[in-house]
Design a protein around this motif. Structure first.
Motif, PDB file in Angstrom:
ATOM      1  N   PRO A 156       0.798  -1.234   0.000  1.00 23.21           N
ATOM      2  CA  PRO A 156       0.000   0.000   0.000  1.00 23.21           C
ATOM      3  C   PRO A 156       0.829   1.283   0.000  1.00 23.21           C
ATOM      4  O   PRO A 156       0.423   2.278  -0.593  1.00 23.21           O
ATOM      5  N   LEU A 157       2.001   1.296   0.638  1.00 22.78           N
ATOM      6  CA  LEU A 157       2.789   2.542   0.714  1.00 22.78           C
ATOM      7  C   LEU A 157       3.374   2.914  -0.644  1.00 22.78           C
ATOM      8  O   LEU A 157       3.261   4.054  -1.102  1.00 22.78           O
ATOM      9  N   THR A 158       3.963   1.936  -1.322  1.00 23.80           N
ATOM     10  CA  THR A 158       4.675   2.253  -2.571  1.00 23.80           C
ATOM     11  C   THR A 158       3.872   1.942  -3.825  1.00 23.80           C
ATOM     12  O   THR A 158       4.191   2.421  -4.912  1.00 23.80           O
TER      13      THR A 158
ATOM     14  N   ASP B  30      20.365   3.039   1.596  1.00 21.85           N
ATOM     15  CA  ASP B  30      21.496   3.099   2.535  1.00 21.85           C
ATOM     16  C   ASP B  30      21.147   3.893   3.788  1.00 21.85           C
ATOM     17  O   ASP B  30      20.485   4.943   3.720  1.00 21.85           O
ATOM     18  N   HIS B  31      21.604   3.368   4.880  1.00 19.87           N
ATOM     19  CA  HIS B  31      21.462   4.037   6.193  1.00 19.87           C
ATOM     20  C   HIS B  31      20.050   4.560   6.416  1.00 19.87           C
ATOM     21  O   HIS B  31      19.850   5.687   6.882  1.00 19.87           O
ATOM     22  N   PHE B  32      19.098   3.732   6.146  1.00 18.20           N
ATOM     23  CA  PHE B  32      17.724   4.215   6.228  1.00 18.20           C
ATOM     24  C   PHE B  32      17.283   4.418   7.680  1.00 18.20           C
ATOM     25  O   PHE B  32      16.483   5.283   8.005  1.00 18.20           O
ATOM     26  N   LYS B  33      17.857   3.613   8.537  1.00 20.28           N
ATOM     27  CA  LYS B  33      17.534   3.767   9.969  1.00 20.28           C
ATOM     28  C   LYS B  33      17.946   5.158  10.437  1.00 20.28           C
ATOM     29  O   LYS B  33      17.170   5.879  11.068  1.00 20.28           O
ATOM     30  N   ARG B  34      19.156   5.504  10.018  1.00 16.90           N
ATOM     31  CA  ARG B  34      19.687   6.816  10.409  1.00 16.90           C
ATOM     32  C   ARG B  34      18.803   7.926   9.812  1.00 16.90           C
ATOM     33  O   ARG B  34      18.507   8.910  10.471  1.00 16.90           O
TER      34      ARG B  34
ATOM     35  N   ALA C  47       8.988  11.177   6.750  1.00 18.18           N
ATOM     36  CA  ALA C  47       9.925  11.513   5.675  1.00 18.18           C
ATOM     37  C   ALA C  47      10.464  10.230   5.049  1.00 18.18           C
ATOM     38  O   ALA C  47      10.639  10.125   3.832  1.00 18.18           O
ATOM     39  N   GLY C  48      10.715   9.200   5.921  1.00 20.17           N
ATOM     40  CA  GLY C  48      11.187   7.904   5.422  1.00 20.17           C
ATOM     41  C   GLY C  48      10.153   7.299   4.467  1.00 20.17           C
ATOM     42  O   GLY C  48      10.495   6.799   3.385  1.00 20.17           O
ATOM     43  N   ASP C  49       8.868   7.373   4.866  1.00 19.02           N
ATOM     44  CA  ASP C  49       7.788   6.851   3.995  1.00 19.02           C
ATOM     45  C   ASP C  49       7.780   7.588   2.657  1.00 19.02           C
ATOM     46  O   ASP C  49       7.635   6.983   1.589  1.00 19.02           O
TER      47      ASP C  49
ATOM     48  N   GLY D 124      10.152  -5.753   1.473  1.00 21.89           N
ATOM     49  CA  GLY D 124       9.985  -5.545   2.909  1.00 21.89           C
ATOM     50  C   GLY D 124      10.869  -4.390   3.325  1.00 21.89           C
ATOM     51  O   GLY D 124      11.889  -4.140   2.683  1.00 21.89           O
ATOM     52  N   GLY D 125      10.484  -3.656   4.364  1.00 29.98           N
ATOM     53  CA  GLY D 125      11.281  -2.530   4.853  1.00 29.98           C
ATOM     54  C   GLY D 125      11.687  -1.593   3.736  1.00 29.98           C
ATOM     55  O   GLY D 125      10.857  -1.179   2.922  1.00 29.98           O
ATOM     56  N   GLU D 126      13.026  -1.325   3.682  1.00 31.84           N
ATOM     57  CA  GLU D 126      13.508  -0.399   2.654  1.00 31.84           C
ATOM     58  C   GLU D 126      14.158  -1.159   1.509  1.00 31.84           C
ATOM     59  O   GLU D 126      14.969  -0.645   0.776  1.00 31.84           O
ATOM     60  N   GLU D 127      13.750  -2.430   1.357  1.00 32.99           N
ATOM     61  CA  GLU D 127      14.349  -3.278   0.323  1.00 32.99           C
ATOM     62  C   GLU D 127      13.394  -3.504  -0.847  1.00 32.99           C
ATOM     63  O   GLU D 127      12.246  -3.906  -0.660  1.00 32.99           O
TER      64      GLU D 127
ATOM     65  N   GLY E 165      31.077  -0.037   0.696  1.00 28.56           N
ATOM     66  CA  GLY E 165      30.928   1.415   0.918  1.00 28.56           C
ATOM     67  C   GLY E 165      29.593   1.981   0.504  1.00 28.56           C
ATOM     68  O   GLY E 165      29.359   3.181   0.548  1.00 28.56           O
ATOM     69  N   ARG E 166      28.639   1.134   0.111  1.00 25.80           N
ATOM     70  CA  ARG E 166      27.282   1.562  -0.276  1.00 25.80           C
ATOM     71  C   ARG E 166      27.284   2.415  -1.536  1.00 25.80           C
ATOM     72  O   ARG E 166      28.326   2.631  -2.125  1.00 25.80           O
ATOM     73  N   ASP E 167      26.067   2.918  -1.939  1.00 23.23           N
ATOM     74  CA  ASP E 167      25.878   3.711  -3.170  1.00 23.23           C
ATOM     75  C   ASP E 167      26.582   3.029  -4.352  1.00 23.23           C
ATOM     76  O   ASP E 167      27.315   3.647  -5.116  1.00 23.23           O
TER      77      ASP E 167
ATOM     78  N   GLU F 143      29.775  -8.876   9.457  1.00 18.97           N
ATOM     79  CA  GLU F 143      30.313  -7.706  10.177  1.00 18.97           C
ATOM     80  C   GLU F 143      29.546  -6.463   9.785  1.00 18.97           C
ATOM     81  O   GLU F 143      29.143  -5.665  10.617  1.00 18.97           O
ATOM     82  N   PHE F 144      29.322  -6.400   8.447  1.00 22.74           N
ATOM     83  CA  PHE F 144      28.622  -5.228   7.925  1.00 22.74           C
ATOM     84  C   PHE F 144      27.228  -5.117   8.561  1.00 22.74           C
ATOM     85  O   PHE F 144      26.801  -4.066   8.997  1.00 22.74           O
ATOM     86  N   LYS F 145      26.494  -6.298   8.617  1.00 20.99           N
ATOM     87  CA  LYS F 145      25.149  -6.280   9.180  1.00 20.99           C
ATOM     88  C   LYS F 145      25.182  -5.878  10.639  1.00 20.99           C
ATOM     89  O   LYS F 145      24.246  -5.306  11.153  1.00 20.99           O
TER      90      LYS F 145
END
Ligand SMILES: Nc1nc2c(ncn2[C@@H]2O[C@H](COP(=O)(O)OP(=O)(O)OP(=O)(O)O)[C@@H](O)[C@H]2O)c(=O)[nH]1
Length: 534
Positions: free
Chosen positions: A356-358, A392-396, A405-407, A431-434, A507-509, A529-531
């Protein structure tokens, strides 16, 4: 009728009888008076009575005139020769004579003493200068009986003619009646047959409509069955488009459609009024603009259900019969329900398959879709690409700008993705930001190209939410293709996921492919480690 004739014959006989008797009595009275006048004028003695009776009898031939003394001895009689008078029987015992003796006048109806013929007798007692006695006039009833016989004959004749005529009339009437009954029965049977067929067709329409999964199927069912239900009345079905600004004719029957094929909603009076509209009736002649070119009468019936109008049923004809009108309303009701059900099904399907959100398809749908693609790919030896995308860094980001704003960012990324992939590609929210994208027929180079393009678009997008700049948003992307990176959906997703994690770790992006990893195997430990970092 025959009874009427018998009755009228009886009445006529009675009337005739009475009339004859009255006439006869009047005549008899006149004869008695003449006789008495003669007796008085000539002062007749008993001997002259025979002469008087004879003379008057000569003039009144159809009557018998008898003169007796008070004892009933005949003195003169128009029907007895003078010489035989003395030997004639005494009339003193006859009813009319004894009555005349008693009451002056005596009357009797019955046989006479000479011939036994039926007669009318009128007797009057008289007292003259030289004599006393009784004058009796007898009138035969033969004329009356003859007249009655003739009347009877005439009436019998008339009765027979009338009876024959009546029988002929009845036979003709019966013939006409039975032919009218046969015709009525035939009409009734044909009406029942056509009604039964209409009901069967309606049932067929309802059951087929209930089984329709797409608007195309509904159109096919309408085109096949509705014309059969509405007979030879031309008509059309139109549907309101998704933007709800145009009405489009989807099916027509019985010749070329005379109205517009596409027209704005306000061009139909039925849509404006929210109920059916008849172009010509006894109160008004308001033709819908979309039917301006038609010379026929037109009825537009909204196809509505659950408070929503989805289209229209139109029928046109010189004269729209009440029966056609009624059946059109029944058809419109079922069509409205079928369309509304289809709409509902579509919404439910979307709710079950879309996020529903996207507005993107969900993970479950991706699994279904990928299973189909795999089968296709295996059968025809064709490949497809998969992109796994993670913000990337969606939690932050959420923590900094808030969940709303995240939505907004997630919805906007979905929108950017949708507008920048090919028509045959499908995007999913896992799911989430994936997110994930499935690219039919794409090889690894094309898949990577798409991933890079999307990463760049999001990165360079000017992010502003509620007037506040959100800074930069980046995404990490992993790419894999069938059959190179796996034989099952699970394997390919896993391969793309591993590439995505590697992109995060590097390094993301970044957009990395499973191919690159094959050349440079990732360290599982590194990913863990990354997770653990966030
Ligand atoms: N606003 C919003 N946030 C969501 C939604 N779904 C998941 N999230 C958030 O997304 C964040 C995902 O965080 P992580 O999985 O730790 O990953 P990340 O912060 O993006 O870090 P990396 O993936 O390593 O770059 C969590 O804080 C979730 O609460 C959503 O629908 N709306």
């Amino acid at each position: 009728m025959a009874t009427l004739l018998v009755l009228s014959a009886f009445v006529l006989e009675v009337v005739l009888n009475r009339w004859y008797i009255k006439e006869a009595l009047d005549e008899q009275k006149r004869i008695i008076n003449i006789t008495l006048t003669s007796i008085n004028r000539i002062g007749a003695s008993a001997d002259e009575m025979a002469l008087i009776a004879q003379q008057i009898g000569l003039v009144r031939v159809e009557h018998r005139i008898t003169i007796t003394n008070l004892s009933g001895d005949i003195l003169g009689d128009s029907h007895i020769d003078e010489g035989k008078v003395e030997s004639s029987p005494n009339l003193g015992s006859r009813p009319e004579m004894s009555m005349a003796l008693r009451e002056d006048f005596g009357y009797f109806e019955g046989p006479d003493e000479l011939s036994g013929t039926e007669m009318l007798f009128l007797a009057k007692r008289f007292q003259a200068e030289n004599s006393t006695g009784i004058v009796r006039v007898a009138t035969s009833k033969t004329a009356l009986l003859n007249a009655i016989d003739q009347l009877r004959l005439l009436l019998t004749g008339i009765s027979i003619v009338v009876l024959v005529f009546l029988i002929a009339l009845l036979a003709t009437f019966k013939r006409h009646l039975s032919s009218a009954v046969r015709e009525e029965k035939r009409l009734l049977e044909s009406r029942v047959r056509s009604r039964t067929q209409q009901i069967a067709l309606l049932q067929r329409l309802v059951s087929l409509l209930a089984a329709c999964n797409t608007i195309d199927e509904i159109q096919a069912v309408i085109a096949d069955i509705v014309p059969r239900i509405l007979g030879n009345t031309p008509g059309a079905i139109s549907l309101i488009n998704a933007s709800r600004n145009l009405v489009e004719i989807k099916a027509t029957w019985q010749g070329a459609w005379q109205g517009e094929m596409v027209y704005p909603l306000e061009d139909c009076w039925a849509l404006r009024k929210g109920k059916f509209h008849l172009s010509h009736d006894e109160l008004s002649s308001m033709v819908c603009p979309h039917m301006a070119n038609s010379t026929q009468n037109c009825v537009c019936i909204p196809l509505a259900a659950y408070g929503e109008t989805l289209g229209l049923l139109h029928i046109t004809a010189e004269q729209i019969s009440e029966g056609t009108n009624n059946i059109a309303f029944t058809v419109a009701e079922h069509l409205g329900l079928a369309l509304a059900n289809l709409n509902m099904q579509r919404k439910l399907r979307e709710q079950a398959t879309r996020d529903p959100l996207t507005g993107l398809y969900n993970r479950r749908y991706m699994e279904e879709f990928m299973a189909k693609e795999l089968k296709l790919g295996q059968r025809h030896e064709i490949g497809f690409g998969v992109l796994m995308i993670d913000v990337d860094h969606f939690k932050r980001f959420n923590d900094t700008f808030g969940h709303d704003a995240g939505d907004y960012v997630l919805a906007t990324i979905a929108d950017l993705v949708m507008r920048n992939i090919r028509g045959e590609d499908l995007a999913f929210r896992m799911g989430g930001e994936e997110l994930a994208i499935l690219l039919p027929l794409a090889d690894i180079a094309q898949t990577m190209q798409c991933g890079q393009k999307l990463r760049e678009l999001v990165k360079t997008y000017h992010w502003v939410f509620k007037g506040l700049s959100l800074g930069k948003v980046t995404m990490s992307i992993g790419a894999a293709v069938f059959p190179d990176h796996g034989q099952t959906g699970e394997q390919i997703i896993k391969a793309a996921d591993v590439a995505l994690y590697q992109a995060k770790a590097s390094g993301r992006d970044t957009c990395l492919s499973a191919e690159m990893l094959a050349e440079n195997p990732p360290q599982v430990k590194v990913i863990r480690e990354f997770k653990n970092v966030d």
